[in-house]
Design an enzyme around this catalytic site. Structure first.
Site, PDB file in Angstrom:
ATOM      1  N   CYS A 246       0.824  -1.213   0.000  1.00  0.00           N
ATOM      2  CA  CYS A 246       0.000   0.000   0.000  1.00  0.00           C
ATOM      3  C   CYS A 246       0.861   1.268   0.000  1.00  0.00           C
ATOM      4  O   CYS A 246       1.598   1.519   0.958  1.00  0.00           O
ATOM      5  CB  CYS A 246      -0.917  -0.062   1.233  1.00  0.00           C
ATOM      6  SG  CYS A 246      -1.687   1.481   1.696  1.00  0.00           S
TER       7      CYS A 246
ATOM      8  N   CYS B 279       0.142   3.721   2.838  1.00  0.00           N
ATOM      9  CA  CYS B 279       0.652   3.178   4.100  1.00  0.00           C
ATOM     10  C   CYS B 279       2.123   3.543   4.282  1.00  0.00           C
ATOM     11  O   CYS B 279       2.560   3.878   5.383  1.00  0.00           O
ATOM     12  CB  CYS B 279       0.509   1.648   4.131  1.00  0.00           C
ATOM     13  SG  CYS B 279      -1.196   1.075   4.042  1.00  0.00           S
TER      14      CYS B 279
END
Length: 106
Positions: free
Chosen positions: A27, A30
């Site tokens: 991600c 993230c």
């Protein structure tokens, strides 16, 4: 004998608030949260614990807390969810949110 909490549940049930970053290694947003969390940790010190939970390695934890997207941040205090948000949060905003929630739950 160690007095360190051994389980996730023991951590979030504790006296010290815990900010959990539910993330995934693939991600992009993230990855953007990593320096934000480091900065937040520096600013708040031992007022809050910050832990990361990889949703791909811990699908039960993600499911238990209904994490549908990553990153999702959840702030726990004494076992209760006191704040949660999905997506990237700037460090100054995250520090302010944690501090305001700590003051209202203290």
């Amino acid at each position: 004998m160690s007095t360190q909490p051994k389980t996730f549940q023991e951590l979030i049930d504790g006296e010290i608030p815990v900010l959990v970053d539910f993330f995934a290694t693939w991600c992009g947003p993230c990855k953007m949260m990593q320096p934000v969390l480091e900065d937040t940790s520096r600013q708040l010190g031992d007022k809050v614990k910050i832990i990361k939970v990889d949703v791909d390695r811990n699908p039960l934890a993600a499911g238990k807390f209904q994490v549908r997207g990553v990153p999702t941040l959840i702030l726990f205090h004494k076992g209760k969810t006191i704040w949660r948000q999905s997506g990237v949060v700037p460090a100054h905003q995250l520090v302010r949110l944690i501090e305001s929630n700590l003051l209202t739950t203290a």
